[in-house]
Design a protein around this motif. Structure first.
Motif, short mmCIF file in Angstrom:
data_model
loop_
_atom_site.label_atom_id
_atom_site.label_comp_id
_atom_site.label_asym_id
_atom_site.label_seq_id
_atom_site.Cartn_x
_atom_site.Cartn_y
_atom_site.Cartn_z
N ASN A 255 2.91 -29.15 5.01
CA ASN A 255 2.33 -27.95 4.41
C ASN A 255 0.90 -28.17 3.95
O ASN A 255 0.05 -27.28 4.08
N LEU A 256 0.59 -29.35 3.43
CA LEU A 256 -0.79 -29.65 3.03
C LEU A 256 -1.71 -29.67 4.25
O LEU A 256 -2.81 -29.13 4.21
N TYR A 257 -1.24 -30.28 5.33
CA TYR A 257 -2.07 -30.30 6.55
C TYR A 257 -2.22 -28.91 7.16
O TYR A 257 -3.27 -28.58 7.70
N ILE A 258 -1.20 -28.09 7.05
CA ILE A 258 -1.31 -26.72 7.54
C ILE A 258 -2.32 -25.94 6.69
O ILE A 258 -3.11 -25.15 7.21
N GLN A 259 -2.34 -26.21 5.38
CA GLN A 259 -3.37 -25.59 4.53
C GLN A 259 -4.77 -26.04 4.94
O GLN A 259 -5.70 -25.25 4.97
N LEU A 260 -4.90 -27.33 5.26
CA LEU A 260 -6.19 -27.83 5.76
C LEU A 260 -6.57 -27.13 7.06
O LEU A 260 -7.72 -26.78 7.27
N LYS A 261 -5.59 -26.94 7.93
CA LYS A 261 -5.84 -26.28 9.21
C LYS A 261 -6.34 -24.85 8.99
O LYS A 261 -7.22 -24.38 9.70
N GLU A 262 -5.78 -24.17 8.01
CA GLU A 262 -6.22 -22.81 7.72
C GLU A 262 -7.68 -22.79 7.26
O GLU A 262 -8.41 -21.84 7.53
N LEU A 263 -8.10 -23.85 6.57
CA LEU A 263 -9.48 -23.94 6.10
C LEU A 263 -10.41 -24.52 7.16
O LEU A 263 -11.62 -24.27 7.13
N MET A 264 -9.86 -25.31 8.07
CA MET A 264 -10.65 -25.98 9.11
C MET A 264 -9.95 -25.79 10.46
O MET A 264 -9.48 -26.75 11.07
N PRO A 265 -9.86 -24.56 10.96
CA PRO A 265 -9.03 -24.29 12.14
C PRO A 265 -9.47 -25.00 13.41
O PRO A 265 -8.64 -25.24 14.29
N LYS A 266 -10.72 -25.37 13.53
CA LYS A 266 -11.21 -26.01 14.76
C LYS A 266 -11.33 -27.53 14.65
O LYS A 266 -11.87 -28.18 15.53
N SER A 267 -10.83 -28.11 13.57
CA SER A 267 -10.91 -29.55 13.38
C SER A 267 -9.90 -30.27 14.27
O SER A 267 -8.69 -30.13 14.09
N VAL A 268 -10.41 -31.05 15.22
CA VAL A 268 -9.52 -31.81 16.10
C VAL A 268 -8.69 -32.79 15.28
O VAL A 268 -7.49 -32.96 15.52
N LYS A 269 -9.33 -33.43 14.32
CA LYS A 269 -8.64 -34.42 13.49
C LYS A 269 -7.44 -33.82 12.78
O LYS A 269 -6.34 -34.40 12.79
N LEU B 80 -4.72 -32.67 15.43
CA LEU B 80 -4.01 -33.84 15.96
C LEU B 80 -3.06 -34.43 14.93
O LEU B 80 -1.95 -34.84 15.26
N ALA B 81 -3.50 -34.47 13.68
CA ALA B 81 -2.66 -35.01 12.61
C ALA B 81 -1.36 -34.22 12.49
O ALA B 81 -0.28 -34.81 12.31
N ILE B 82 -1.45 -32.91 12.60
CA ILE B 82 -0.24 -32.07 12.50
C ILE B 82 0.70 -32.36 13.67
O ILE B 82 1.90 -32.56 13.48
N ILE B 83 0.16 -32.42 14.87
CA ILE B 83 0.99 -32.69 16.05
C ILE B 83 1.65 -34.06 15.94
O ILE B 83 2.85 -34.22 16.16
N LYS B 84 0.87 -35.08 15.56
CA LYS B 84 1.42 -36.44 15.43
C LYS B 84 2.44 -36.52 14.30
O LYS B 84 3.45 -37.22 14.43
#
Length: 189
Positions: free
Chosen positions: A116-130, A133-137
């Protein structure tokens, strides 16, 4: 500056090309306010927030005193709003990263909380490959009790689109990306 080409690549979801082109554009000299604004807007959309901070002073300086007062105030308002949104987003990102670091320090291994924390980061940084990738891994390499399968499937699909759009085929092969993504999908199936 060829900002329009960068914007076209972004619209077409050609993120790798957009990133490489915008990094080539080092805005210097006397540009118009709207050119700087468009440039920081694109940096923001591409998730290059570390570059934004260096351009904001140039954007502010480009607001001319000798123009119509309404236009000057409008530009000042646009710059202020962008800066406020940028600062607020950076604060939220830093708060989430601090929470992740705190959890790592104390070895709290709640997979759902991490996810959930990484998904929140994704919402703030939607185009961040890092981040993508972290979410998928994370999903691929951990047994996480998924509460909302539909949401996670959609998040993984979006992460996959970002990774595919930004990484070269060689990078994807080197990191065994296809197998990692397939494993993530199997974990939630």
């Amino acid at each position: 500056m060829n900002i329009i080409n960068v914007h076209i690549h972004l619209i077409r979801n050609e993120l790798r090309q957009a990133n490489s082109k915008i990094i080539e554009l080092q805005p210097t000299g006397e540009l118009h306010f709207y050119d700087y604004y468009h440039y920081v807007y694109l940096l923001d959309k591409l998730g290059l927030s570390h570059e934004i901070k260096s351009v904001l002073p140039y954007m502010r300086k480009s607001i001319r005193d000798d123009q119509i007062m309404h236009i000057k105030r409008s530009q000042e308002h646009m710059a202020t709003c962008f800066e406020l949104l940028y600062c607020e987003r950076q604060r939220k990102i830093n708060d989430i990263k601090s929470e992740i670091e705190r959890m790592n320090r104390y070895q709290e291994k709640d997979g759902n909380l991490y996810l959930n924390l990484y998904i929140q980061l994704k919402e703030l940084m939607p185009k961040s490959v890092k981040v993508n990738l972290a979410i998928i891994k994370m999903v691929a390499n951990n047994n996480i009790a998924i509460n909302d399968y539909r949401r996670i499937v959609n998040v993984l699909a979006d992460c996959n689109r970002v990774v595919i759009a930004q990484l070269s085929n060689d990078d994807k092969v080197r990191m065994n990306y296809k197998d990692t993504y397939t494993k993530a999908l199997e974990k939630i199936a």
